[in-house]
Design a protein around this motif. Structure first.
Motif: not given
Length: 301
Positions: A82-106
């Motif tokens: 976001l700091r280095l590419k600020r002139d290329t977007f207006s907003d941001w969204q992140a998505v993480v795809i997990y196989p299940d909830r147990q795989t996520e960081q606790t």
């Protein structure tokens, strides 16, 4: 080949799939890319770059193994981008795809505000419906999470649906399904997996995807042969051109399946004898990553 690389190949071939997962209809013009932030050692493998600076940039991570420092790394990469590419977007969204909830960081402290916010969307594939109930794009993701017993009938269903519906990029989808099955059934050859899916190698070779690659490579080789023939004689030139055409076919297929082919590997392939080129053209149908190409070359040369 790690499972997450299959997802990134899916996104590269069919960017629409990612937006289907988010339920976003209007997302034309996005380019899926792996972004290297040269000022650091960070590399973000899944970035959907908007077609214009007024758009939203999407960061996507496929996380199939528990990593108790995942969010530290993920958010550090995002904010540096976001700091280095600020002139290329207006907003941001992140998505993480997990196989299940147990795989996520606790332990998500001190990232709880970000993890729990609308900025991050977490997708748990095991909570999606069965492949038969999903749009084809999402069914491909679900297929990667099924057990070995569940995968063959689900994969056959997806192949038949692709063929019956004459969907756009059908050949690419069938190739992705085949690759997913080869990843899970590593003990089987490609022909055995194709048989499991109700396909044959000849059917694959008749697809537009295979024929376009083969025709382009042949044309390159014939053109090279004609140019060579002007200097050394037509017959010799055309013979060399056909050989170069076989090399071009092999390289083009490898690029279509695995992306960039390193220069050293390409040079090794170009130096193969004609009979080895033909053998490689047949063998590459069984490969699931470039490492297997290197292993084949070491065994065969």
């Amino acid at each position: 080949m790690r499972r997450d690389s299959l997802f990134y190949q899916l996104f590269a071939q069919l960017p629409r799939t990612f937006f289907d997962l988010l339920g976003i209809d209007s997302a034309e013009g996005y380019r899926f890319d792996a972004i290297e932030l040269k000022e650091t050692t960070f590399r973000i493998d899944g970035v959907f770059v908007p077609p214009a600076p007024s758009g939203i940039v999407y960061f996507c991570e496929v996380q199939f193994q528990r990593d108790n420092t995942f969010y530290e790394r993920f958010f550090a990469e995002i904010f540096l981008y976001l700091r280095l590419k600020r002139d290329t977007f207006s907003d941001w969204q992140a998505v993480v795809i997990y196989p299940d909830r147990q795989t996520e960081q606790t332990d998500i402290t001190p990232y709880t505000p970000l993890v729990k916010s609308d900025r991050l969307r977490r997708v748990y594939l095991n909570e999606l419906p069965s492949p038969e109930e999903l749009p084809l794009s999402l069914a491909l993701m679900k297929l990667m999470t099924l057990s070995r017993a569940e995968m063959p009938p689900a994969a056959r269903f997806l192949v038949q649906s692709t063929q019956n519906q004459a969907v756009e990029k059908g050949e690419v989808i069938i190739e992705l399904i085949t690759r997913i099955m080869l990843y899970r059934f590593t003990e089987l050859k490609r022909e055995e997996v194709l048989h499991m899916l109700g396909l044959t190698t000849e059917e694959l070779k008749r697809t537009r995807f295979y024929q376009e690659v083969y025709a382009e490579g042949r044309q390159e080789g014939l053109q090279a042969g004609r140019e060579e023939g002007l200097q050394q004689g037509l017959q010799q030139g055309l013979q060399q051109g056909l050989q170069q055409g076989e090399v071009a076919v092999v390289l083009r297929l490898l690029r279509r399946r695995f992306g960039n082919v390193p220069n050293k590997l390409e040079e090794r392939i170009r130096q193969l004898l004609p009979e080895r080129i033909e053998a490689l053209a047949e063998a590459l149908l069984d490969f699931t990553d470039l490492g297997e190409v290197v292993s084949w070359l070491e065994r065969s040369t």
